[in-house]
Design an enzyme around this catalytic site. Structure first.
Site, PDB file in Angstrom:
ATOM      1  N   CYS A 118       0.825  -1.277  -0.010  1.00 32.66           N
ATOM      2  CA  CYS A 118      -0.063   0.131  -0.028  1.00 32.66           C
ATOM      3  C   CYS A 118       0.966   1.256   0.053  1.00 32.66           C
ATOM      4  O   CYS A 118       1.565   1.439   1.039  1.00 32.66           O
ATOM      5  CB  CYS A 118      -0.986   0.014   1.139  1.00 32.66           C
ATOM      6  N   SER A 161      -1.036   1.685   4.692  1.00 32.40           N
ATOM      7  CA  SER A 161      -0.840   0.334   5.154  1.00 32.40           C
ATOM      8  C   SER A 161      -2.030  -0.621   4.969  1.00 32.40           C
ATOM      9  O   SER A 161      -2.020  -1.705   5.477  1.00 32.40           O
ATOM     10  CB  SER A 161      -0.201   0.183   6.624  1.00 32.40           C
ATOM     11  N   CYS A 162      -2.872  -0.415   3.761  1.00 33.90           N
ATOM     12  CA  CYS A 162      -3.954  -1.311   3.608  1.00 33.90           C
ATOM     13  C   CYS A 162      -3.594  -2.655   3.429  1.00 33.90           C
ATOM     14  O   CYS A 162      -2.711  -3.100   2.575  1.00 33.90           O
ATOM     15  CB  CYS A 162      -4.747  -0.575   2.562  1.00 33.90           C
TER      16      CYS A 162
HETATM   17 FE    FE Z   1      -3.289   2.061   3.172  1.00 32.03          FE
END
Ligand code: FE
Length: 188
Positions: A98, A102-103
């Site tokens: 990501c 931080s997906c």
């Molecule tokens: Fe993200």
């Protein structure tokens, strides 16, 4: 005491009270969501999905066509985002990042590792994926293409690694799949 000086739990509680008061959600919905995230969120969930796909061709087809449905079929929640499964082949290696934050499918992989959230990983894996993967110990032959998938809040990715050689049962296969394998920074 100003808001910034409150302990984190009190700040979270205050934020919860505000979103509930604003009618954006309810206490019950918040609790249900936290339960879902914290109870049993671990890489073994993603490993179960992959091991099933390796041993059941119909499940593999479902996984590649509609990964949310495939995760749901094994009892795993992917509420709130679209899940896509990307399959490694002899010609193509997939890796997930990501770039913005931080997906990551936390219910399937457990809490994200520090390196996944680091600026170094997020910025470099897009520009020089082969070099980054080599630093993880994954040296890819030149003829293997690398696809880098940039996750977002809406769409998150799960890598389906290549199945290890040997006559392994589904349960044995589950134990071979690591979190890094599911992100694409290791082979299985
Ligand atoms: Fe993200």
């Amino acid at each position: 005491m100003s808001h910034d000086e409150l302990p984190i739990a009190a700040r979270v509680r205050r934020l919860e009270e505000r979103v509930v008061a604003a009618g954006l959600t309810t206490d019950e919905k918040l609790d249900a969501h936290l339960d879902e995230l914290l109870n049993g969120a671990a890489p073994v969930n993603g490993a179960r999905i992959v091991a099933r796909a390796w041993t059941d061709p119909a499940y593999r087809e479902t996984l590649l066509a509609d990964a949310n449905a495939a995760a749901g079929a094994l009892g795993f929640s992917t509420r709130g985002y679209r899940l896509r499964a990307v399959e490694n082949t002899p010609e193509l290696h997939n890796v997930v990042v990501c770039t913005l934050c931080s997906c990551y499918p936390v219910t399937l992989l457990g809490p994200s590792p520090g390196w996944y959230r680091s600026f170094a990983y997020r910025s470099r894996v897009v520009r020089e994926p082969r070099a980054v993967l080599a630093e993880f110990g994954l040296e890819l032959p030149g003829e293997v293409d690398v696809a880098v998938w940039d996750a977002s809040a809406e769409t998150r990715y799960l890598v389906v690694p290549r199945r290890p050689e040997g006559d392994l049962s589904e349960e044995e296969l589950v134990t071979r799949v690591t979190r890094k394998g599911l992100i694409g920074t290791a082979a299985v």
